[in-house]
Scaffold this motif. Structure first.
Motif, PDB file in Angstrom:
ATOM      1  N   ILE A  14      64.839  83.179  69.632  1.00 26.12           N
ATOM      2  CA  ILE A  14      64.904  81.863  70.269  1.00 26.12           C
ATOM      3  C   ILE A  14      64.925  82.171  71.754  1.00 26.12           C
ATOM      4  N   PHE A  15      63.802  81.896  72.410  1.00 29.67           N
ATOM      5  CA  PHE A  15      63.637  82.281  73.805  1.00 29.67           C
ATOM      6  C   PHE A  15      64.802  81.771  74.634  1.00 29.67           C
ATOM      7  N   PRO A  16      65.408  82.586  75.453  1.00 26.78           N
ATOM      8  CA  PRO A  16      65.069  83.916  75.937  1.00 26.78           C
ATOM      9  C   PRO A  16      65.802  85.050  75.216  1.00 26.78           C
ATOM     10  N   TYR A  17      66.227  84.854  73.987  1.00 24.56           N
ATOM     11  CA  TYR A  17      66.962  85.902  73.277  1.00 24.56           C
ATOM     12  C   TYR A  17      66.256  86.308  71.996  1.00 24.56           C
ATOM     13  N   ARG A  18      66.364  87.578  71.667  1.00 30.69           N
ATOM     14  CA  ARG A  18      66.039  88.094  70.341  1.00 30.69           C
ATOM     15  C   ARG A  18      67.389  88.428  69.714  1.00 30.69           C
ATOM     16  N   VAL A  19      67.613  87.897  68.525  1.00 27.52           N
ATOM     17  CA  VAL A  19      68.912  88.039  67.870  1.00 27.52           C
ATOM     18  C   VAL A  19      68.741  88.910  66.627  1.00 27.52           C
ATOM     19  N   ILE A  20      69.528  89.973  66.555  1.00 29.70           N
ATOM     20  CA  ILE A  20      69.523  90.854  65.393  1.00 29.70           C
ATOM     21  C   ILE A  20      70.912  90.753  64.761  1.00 29.70           C
ATOM     22  N   TYR A  21      70.944  90.526  63.457  1.00 34.97           N
ATOM     23  CA  TYR A  21      72.232  90.344  62.787  1.00 34.97           C
ATOM     24  C   TYR A  21      72.198  90.958  61.403  1.00 34.97           C
ATOM     25  N   MET A  22      73.373  91.244  60.903  1.00 34.34           N
ATOM     26  CA  MET A  22      73.510  91.680  59.513  1.00 34.34           C
ATOM     27  C   MET A  22      74.933  91.405  59.045  1.00 34.34           C
ATOM     28  N   HIS A  23      75.060  91.272  57.741  1.00 33.10           N
ATOM     29  CA  HIS A  23      76.390  91.113  57.170  1.00 33.10           C
ATOM     30  C   HIS A  23      77.135  92.427  57.336  1.00 33.10           C
ATOM     31  N   ALA A  24      78.385  92.340  57.709  1.00 35.91           N
ATOM     32  CA  ALA A  24      79.157  93.548  57.982  1.00 35.91           C
ATOM     33  C   ALA A  24      80.527  93.432  57.349  1.00 35.91           C
ATOM     34  N   SER A  25      81.105  94.559  57.083  1.00 35.55           N
ATOM     35  CA  SER A  25      82.475  94.624  56.606  1.00 35.55           C
ATOM     36  C   SER A  25      83.330  95.104  57.780  1.00 35.55           C
ATOM     37  N   LEU A  26      83.879  94.154  58.514  1.00 34.46           N
ATOM     38  CA  LEU A  26      84.668  94.487  59.693  1.00 34.46           C
ATOM     39  C   LEU A  26      86.087  94.850  59.270  1.00 34.46           C
ATOM     40  N   HIS A  27      86.778  95.548  60.127  1.00 32.11           N
ATOM     41  CA  HIS A  27      88.114  96.051  59.789  1.00 32.11           C
ATOM     42  C   HIS A  27      89.208  95.005  59.938  1.00 32.11           C
ATOM     43  N   THR A  28      88.856  93.822  60.420  1.00 39.35           N
ATOM     44  CA  THR A  28      89.868  92.798  60.627  1.00 39.35           C
ATOM     45  C   THR A  28      89.383  91.453  60.115  1.00 39.35           C
ATOM     46  N   ASP A  29      90.302  90.638  59.651  1.00 34.92           N
ATOM     47  CA  ASP A  29      89.959  89.278  59.234  1.00 34.92           C
ATOM     48  C   ASP A  29      90.116  88.296  60.378  1.00 34.92           C
ATOM     49  N   LYS A  30      90.711  88.747  61.465  1.00 35.50           N
ATOM     50  CA  LYS A  30      90.976  87.858  62.595  1.00 35.50           C
ATOM     51  C   LYS A  30      89.689  87.412  63.277  1.00 35.50           C
ATOM     52  N   TYR A  31      88.719  88.331  63.397  1.00 38.10           N
ATOM     53  CA  TYR A  31      87.459  88.020  64.064  1.00 38.10           C
ATOM     54  C   TYR A  31      86.310  88.234  63.081  1.00 38.10           C
ATOM     55  N   PRO A  32      85.570  87.177  62.746  1.00 41.28           N
ATOM     56  CA  PRO A  32      84.489  87.325  61.766  1.00 41.28           C
ATOM     57  C   PRO A  32      83.184  87.864  62.350  1.00 41.28           C
ATOM     58  N   VAL A  33      83.141  88.112  63.663  1.00 44.13           N
ATOM     59  CA  VAL A  33      81.886  88.535  64.302  1.00 44.13           C
ATOM     60  C   VAL A  33      82.154  89.659  65.290  1.00 44.13           C
ATOM     61  N   GLN A  34      81.251  90.643  65.294  1.00 50.95           N
ATOM     62  CA  GLN A  34      81.177  91.612  66.377  1.00 50.95           C
ATOM     63  C   GLN A  34      79.875  91.326  67.090  1.00 50.95           C
TER      64      GLN A  34
END
Length: 115
Positions: A14-34
């Motif tokens: 979505i101009f001006p960004y290219r977004v790369i994402y994947m489902h991850a198993s993060l070490h904390t439940d406090k923050y759902p996104v890195q």
């Protein structure tokens, strides 16, 4: 983690960004996104310009992340996301803010789809 994201992650633009994402198993439940931000040194040879763009992007994300985090928590998802700035000019904050609202809505929809 970042190598895996670029190798196995899904992407959209979505101009001006290219977004790369994947489902991850993060070490904390406090923050759902890195989240990570990047600007090309080829397009912006001066570090001050790259840093400004990253700072504007992080601020636009910070101001709009709460509903995004809530939606991910409600669906039990955790994501690793990387935002790559692709424009050749420095966009103003209002433009980036509007684009981030569209990007985050699309991320919620895309992440919620079954793999």
């Amino acid at each position: 983690m970042i190598e895996t994201l670029f190798r196995e992650g899904k992407a959209f633009s979505i101009f001006p960004y290219r977004v790369i994402y994947m489902h991850a198993s993060l070490h904390t439940d406090k923050y759902p996104v890195q989240a990570g931000f990047s600007v090309s040194s080829r397009k912006f040879p001066h570090a001050v310009d790259r840093n400004r763009i990253k700072r504007l992007g992080r601020e636009a994300y910070r101001l709009q992340k709460q509903p995004f985090h809530t939606a991910l928590r409600d669906s039990g998802l955790q994501l690793a996301v990387f935002f790559i700035y692709t424009d050749k000019k420095i966009a103003d904050f209002d433009t980036l803010s509007r684009k981030f609202s569209v990007i985050l809505e699309k991320l919620v929809k895309e992440a919620g789809k079954k793999e």
